[in-house]
Design a protein around this motif. Sequence first.
Motif, short mmCIF file in Angstrom:
data_model
loop_
_atom_site.label_atom_id
_atom_site.label_comp_id
_atom_site.label_asym_id
_atom_site.label_seq_id
_atom_site.Cartn_x
_atom_site.Cartn_y
_atom_site.Cartn_z
N ASP A 9 43.79 37.16 28.54
CA ASP A 9 42.47 36.89 29.13
C ASP A 9 41.50 38.03 28.83
O ASP A 9 40.34 37.80 28.46
CB ASP A 9 42.60 36.73 30.64
N MET A 10 41.95 39.26 28.99
CA MET A 10 41.08 40.41 28.73
C MET A 10 40.61 40.44 27.28
O MET A 10 39.43 40.61 26.99
CB MET A 10 41.83 41.72 29.04
N VAL A 11 41.58 40.32 26.37
CA VAL A 11 41.27 40.44 24.95
C VAL A 11 40.31 39.35 24.50
O VAL A 11 39.43 39.59 23.65
CB VAL A 11 42.59 40.39 24.14
N LEU A 12 40.44 38.16 25.06
CA LEU A 12 39.64 37.02 24.62
C LEU A 12 38.44 36.75 25.52
O LEU A 12 37.80 35.70 25.43
CB LEU A 12 40.54 35.77 24.55
N ASP A 13 38.12 37.72 26.38
CA ASP A 13 36.92 37.64 27.23
C ASP A 13 36.92 36.40 28.13
O ASP A 13 35.87 35.81 28.40
CB ASP A 13 35.64 37.64 26.38
N ALA A 14 38.08 36.02 28.60
CA ALA A 14 38.19 34.88 29.52
C ALA A 14 38.10 35.38 30.95
O ALA A 14 38.37 36.56 31.23
CB ALA A 14 39.51 34.16 29.30
N PRO A 15 37.74 34.52 31.88
CA PRO A 15 37.73 34.93 33.29
C PRO A 15 39.11 35.39 33.74
O PRO A 15 40.12 34.76 33.40
CB PRO A 15 37.30 33.65 34.02
N ALA A 16 39.15 36.47 34.49
CA ALA A 16 40.43 36.99 34.98
C ALA A 16 41.03 36.04 36.01
O ALA A 16 40.36 35.63 36.95
CB ALA A 16 40.24 38.37 35.58
N ARG A 17 42.30 35.70 35.82
CA ARG A 17 42.99 34.83 36.77
C ARG A 17 43.89 35.61 37.71
O ARG A 17 44.45 35.04 38.65
CB ARG A 17 43.80 33.78 36.00
N PHE A 18 44.06 36.90 37.46
CA PHE A 18 44.91 37.74 38.29
C PHE A 18 44.18 39.05 38.57
O PHE A 18 43.45 39.56 37.72
CB PHE A 18 46.25 38.03 37.60
N ASP A 19 44.41 39.60 39.75
CA ASP A 19 43.79 40.86 40.13
C ASP A 19 44.69 42.02 39.69
O ASP A 19 45.69 42.32 40.35
CB ASP A 19 43.55 40.89 41.63
#
Length: 392
Positions: A365-375
Motif C-alpha cells: 500500500d505504501m509503495v503504490l500510494d494506496a490508502p492505508a488499511r492498517f495503522d
Amino acid sequence: MPASSVYPLRPARHVVVVGAGIIGAAIAYFLTQAGARVSLLEAKTPASGASGASDGAVSVASKRPGPMMRLARESRAMYGQLAADGLLQGIYHPRPTYLFARTDEEVALIARQGAEMLDQQERILSLTHAELMQRVPGLGTHVLAGIKVPDDGHALGYRVVDRLLQAANVVPQRHTPVRQLVLSNDRVVGVLTDQGVITADCVVVAAGLGAAPLVGLRDFLIPRKGQLIVTDRASQSGAALPGPLMSAGYLAAKRRIVLGQSSVSLVIDPLTTGQFLIGSSRETGFSDRQTDVQTVSTLLREALAVYPLLARLRVIRTFAGIRIGSQDGLPIVGPHPTLSGLYMATGMEGDGICLAPLLGSAVADMVLDAPARFDLSALNPARLGALPLQLG
C-alpha cells in the motif's frame, strides 16, 4: 477487493525488494497482485535466515501488549482468510497456545497478559494446574497455572515463503547481496550488486541483519541468537500435544521484564511430525549460528521440569537462528525518514512469521500510494529521527 479499486491507476512500478525471507516474500506477493514488477534480491537463499529457523507461531498470546498485539490479531485473521482462499491452504493451521507459570510472580505476569488480551477482544481461558493437566496430560508438578489462547495458529516460515513466491511468479536472485543503494538527488533509484546496478522506481529493504548498513541503522538493529532443540518422535500420528507450551519467561523477554528466577524463554512446540521443537535462548549481540552444551543443557532441564515425558525422547538435532530486533523492541516499517524512494521492513525479532501477511500488504500500500488499511504508526521509522542515519 479488486486491485483496481485499491491502487491508483498508473504505469506499473518496478520495485526492488531486498531480502527473500517471509517479510520480503509477502511484500513481493502483494506488490505483484497489484500489478507491480518486482526484482527480489537475496544475499543467500530464500528463507535461509530467521524465517527458516523459526517455530512458525502465528500467535497473539506471545505478543507485547499494545500495537504489536493488535497487529498480530489482524495478521492472524489474514492468515485464516488466505488459507480459506486457497493461497495458504495446507500451510496455515489453527491451534491453541498454552501459557504457563511456575512461580507466583509468573502467575501474576500471565494474568496481566490475559487481561490485556481480553482488552483486545481476544478469547482466553484461564486454567488452574488441575485444569491444565486435563488438557495437557503429563505436565510437571511445578506448573501452577496457565492460560489457553484458542484462536492462535501455525505456519512454517519456509513453506509460506515458497508458496508466496510461487503465487507471485517471482524468482529470487539468489546469492546477490546488495552492496549499497544508488541515489540521485537524495532519492533512491536502485541498488548496486556484484552483477551491477539494478534501477527501480523504489527500493524496499526487508532484510535482517544485512539491513543495518544499507539503511543506516547499525546502532539501532540488534541480533539475538536463539538456540533450539529437535527431538525424535513422540507420536507417529501427528502432533503429540494440542498446541505449544509457552513459558511466562518468554512473555517477560517480550515485555522487557526481569523475573526473580533465572529462566530461558522456554517454548515446547509439538510438530506435526510427532517431534518436539524446544527453544529458545535469547543471546543479545550474538550473530553466529553455533550451539553450545551449556545452553542446550539449560533448555533441556527447563523443558523436562515442565513436561517430564520428554525424558523418553532423544535429541536428534540442535541449531541456532538469529532474530533481528530493534532498540525499542518494535519493528521498523515504513518510508525512510530522509531518503525518498526507500522503504524499510526490518527488526521483527520473533514476530516476522505472525506479521508477514499484514506487513506485506501494508508495505505494498505504501509503495503504490494506496490508502492505508492498517495503522502502522507505532512502527514508522520517523520515530528514529534523532538518530544519525549514515548509509554504507
